[in-house]
Scaffold this active site. Structure first.
Site, PDB file in Angstrom:
ATOM      1  N   GLY A  29     -28.605   6.832  62.399  1.00 42.79           N
ATOM      2  CA  GLY A  29     -28.773   6.735  64.072  1.00 42.79           C
ATOM      3  C   GLY A  29     -27.929   6.843  65.437  1.00 42.79           C
ATOM      4  O   GLY A  29     -27.259   6.240  64.180  1.00 42.79           O
ATOM      5  N   LEU A  30     -27.316   8.229  65.859  1.00 39.44           N
ATOM      6  CA  LEU A  30     -26.257   7.913  66.275  1.00 39.44           C
ATOM      7  C   LEU A  30     -26.638   7.974  67.725  1.00 39.44           C
ATOM      8  O   LEU A  30     -27.356   9.340  67.871  1.00 39.44           O
ATOM      9  CB  LEU A  30     -25.147   9.853  66.174  1.00 39.44           C
ATOM     10  CG  LEU A  30     -25.156   9.782  64.783  1.00 39.44           C
ATOM     11  CD1 LEU A  30     -24.181  10.977  64.365  1.00 39.44           C
ATOM     12  CD2 LEU A  30     -24.203   9.063  64.418  1.00 39.44           C
ATOM     13  N   GLY A  32     -24.251   7.827  69.745  1.00 36.53           N
ATOM     14  CA  GLY A  32     -22.484   8.877  70.919  1.00 36.53           C
ATOM     15  C   GLY A  32     -21.358   7.465  71.246  1.00 36.53           C
ATOM     16  O   GLY A  32     -20.241   7.309  71.725  1.00 36.53           O
ATOM     17  N   GLY A  33     -21.536   5.885  70.016  1.00 34.26           N
ATOM     18  CA  GLY A  33     -20.693   5.540  70.657  1.00 34.26           C
ATOM     19  C   GLY A  33     -20.021   5.104  68.847  1.00 34.26           C
ATOM     20  O   GLY A  33     -20.368   5.977  68.077  1.00 34.26           O
ATOM     21  N   VAL A  34     -19.196   4.467  68.949  1.00 31.05           N
ATOM     22  CA  VAL A  34     -18.021   4.055  67.723  1.00 31.05           C
ATOM     23  C   VAL A  34     -18.609   3.234  66.880  1.00 31.05           C
ATOM     24  O   VAL A  34     -18.275   4.210  65.389  1.00 31.05           O
ATOM     25  CB  VAL A  34     -16.987   3.075  68.167  1.00 31.05           C
ATOM     26  CG1 VAL A  34     -17.528   1.807  68.225  1.00 31.05           C
ATOM     27  CG2 VAL A  34     -16.136   3.398  66.820  1.00 31.05           C
ATOM     28  N   LEU A  55     -32.098  10.256  69.408  1.00 29.19           N
ATOM     29  CA  LEU A  55     -32.926  10.144  69.903  1.00 29.19           C
ATOM     30  C   LEU A  55     -32.837  10.074  72.099  1.00 29.19           C
ATOM     31  O   LEU A  55     -31.942   9.919  72.024  1.00 29.19           O
ATOM     32  CB  LEU A  55     -33.907   8.560  69.748  1.00 29.19           C
ATOM     33  CG  LEU A  55     -34.264   7.371  68.295  1.00 29.19           C
ATOM     34  CD1 LEU A  55     -34.790   6.868  69.044  1.00 29.19           C
ATOM     35  CD2 LEU A  55     -34.664   9.396  67.253  1.00 29.19           C
ATOM     36  N   CYS A 116     -37.421  -1.744  72.794  1.00 29.82           N
ATOM     37  CA  CYS A 116     -36.965  -0.339  72.156  1.00 29.82           C
ATOM     38  C   CYS A 116     -36.919  -0.524  70.285  1.00 29.82           C
ATOM     39  O   CYS A 116     -37.483   0.856  69.830  1.00 29.82           O
ATOM     40  CB  CYS A 116     -35.459   0.450  72.259  1.00 29.82           C
ATOM     41  SG  CYS A 116     -35.748   1.616  72.320  1.00 29.82           S
ATOM     42  N   GLY A 141     -25.991   1.380  63.360  1.00 29.72           N
ATOM     43  CA  GLY A 141     -24.518   1.312  63.230  1.00 29.72           C
ATOM     44  C   GLY A 141     -24.721  -0.611  63.951  1.00 29.72           C
ATOM     45  O   GLY A 141     -23.833  -1.719  64.173  1.00 29.72           O
ATOM     46  N   CYS A 225     -29.543   0.681  78.000  1.00 27.31           N
ATOM     47  CA  CYS A 225     -29.205   1.777  78.435  1.00 27.31           C
ATOM     48  C   CYS A 225     -30.350   2.242  80.155  1.00 27.31           C
ATOM     49  O   CYS A 225     -29.966   2.341  80.612  1.00 27.31           O
ATOM     50  CB  CYS A 225     -30.007   2.598  77.571  1.00 27.31           C
ATOM     51  SG  CYS A 225     -32.111   1.954  76.872  1.00 27.31           S
TER      52      CYS A 225
END
Length: 390
Positions: A29-30, A32-34, A55, A116, A141, A225
């Protein structure tokens, strides 16, 4: 494989079957964070066949999700892996936006991240893996750990009936995110790999920089979010809930002022009350039926008991009698000792538990999660629905 991680090992090794990792596909699951970026990179170095999955949660351009999609896509291109995008906007709207709105309307302070995780992120990832059939595991992560039950890791806990997989705190207590994962099922845990579970945050940054990940210097998000999308939780509330004027009352019955909706208040709140009193006052409780905000002195915020509903027993079977736990009633709070007592309904079924604290606790907040631990093991958790007046 990175030498720094050789000693720490990637989490979930005990749950991985004997099949070569190079023959097993894993979906990461990405966001977009480190954190999620490094998880993908470490799994690749460890020999896994990795693909990314992002997602699409929020509606509208320019949202945090659209930025995350771009960053995740770029990362996958850098790593040479496929990037899958799953349109989850409808389910996110139903399970998070709508339920968060309903929670505030009911005088609760909801926990959107847990909603979520429970009904969107992990369910969507699991369903994706099951539907695609080619994937064996999922990874994220999160700073937490999963272990398969063994005689060694449960030998000191004879009073519990453990399930096959345990959810544990992350090694970095300052970053531990297990609190938000209390709703995970055994089916998810059996497939879940958490590469950062044994790392500290500073190690994550160092490894991301060493690997040259484009997200290595990306600022860490401190907001939900929903907050990132709307600008603030206040703006989210204003966008979804109509104002409704009501009274602000002292718990002694004296009317001190008015408000424009209980959705703007949370237990323990001091600022923004707009009332005059010789000493500081805090929100003590919210009455949805009468649309009243009750305020009191700080000492009156301390309560001894809370009722917990919708409990998910993550690592153990539901207890049939009272048990001693360490309870965490908000993300950043320290766990405190308490006793969980089953509460039977008119059908003699246990649907709720009473949590009795060893010491009175301040600002017990309906809508927030109460998560139960025994040392590092997360036993289960549920939603605070009410508290005692003593």
């Amino acid at each position: 494989m990175l030498k720094t991680l050789k000693d720490k090992k990637l989490e979930n090794c005990s749950s991985i079957n004997n099949k070569s990792k190079k023959q097993q596909k894993i979906i990461v699951g990405l966001s977009g964070g480190v954190d999620s970026s490094l998880s993908a990179a470490l799994l690749i170095e460890d020999g896994w066949k990795v693909e990314g999955l992002t997602l699409w949660l929020m509606k509208g351009e320019g949202s945090c999700c659209s930025e995350g999609l771009v960053d995740a896509a770029g990362l996958c291109e850098d790593l040479g892996i496929n990037h899958n995008i799953l349109d989850s906007r409808v389910i996110f709207e139903r399970e998070v936006v709508k339920k968060t709105t309903e929670g505030y309307e009911s005088g609760f302070t909801p926990l959107p991240c847990s909603m979520c995780n429970k009904n969107v992120k992990f369910e969507e990832m699991l369903n994706f893996v099951i539907k695609q059939k080619e994937f064996t595991y999922i990874a994220t992560g999160h700073y937490a750990r999963v272990q398969k039950v063994s005689c060694e890791n449960i030998k000191n806990y004879e009073n519990f009936q453990f399930k096959d997989f345990l959810l544990l705190r992350g090694a970095d207590r300052n970053k531990d995110q297990s609190y938000f994962l209390y709703s995970l099922s055994q089916e998810v845990l059996s497939r879940l790999i958490l590469p950062l579970g044994n790392l500290k945050k500073e190690e994550t940054r160092k490894e991301a920089l060493r690997l040259g990940l484009r997200t290595a210097k990306k600022p860490e998000s401190q907001d939900l979010c929903l907050v990132e999308h709307y600008g603030s939780m206040q703006k989210f509330i204003d966008n979804h809930i109509e104002p409704k004027e009501g009274e602000i009352k002292h718990i002694n019955g004296e009317i001190l002022g008015t408000h424009n909706g209980i959705q703007h208040f949370t237990i323990g709140q001091r600022k923004g009350l707009g009332i005059a009193w010789p000493e500081p006052l805090y929100v003590e409780s919210l009455d949805k039926q009468k649309n009243i905000v009750y305020v009191a002195n700080k000492k009156d915020l301390f309560k001894r008991e809370a009722i917990i509903k919708e409990i998910n027993w993550v690592s153990i079977e539901a207890p049939l009698k009272e048990i001693e736990v360490e309870a965490q009633i908000r993300y950043r709070s320290e766990p405190v000792k308490g006793i969980l007592v089953p509460v039977k309904n008119e059908d003699n079924l246990t649907k709720k538990f009473k949590l009795i604290f060893e010491d009175n606790q301040s600002s017990i907040t309906p809508g927030q999660a109460a998560v139960f631990y025994k040392d590092e093991i997360l036993l289960g958790g549920g939603l605070i629905c009410e508290f005692s007046k003593i």
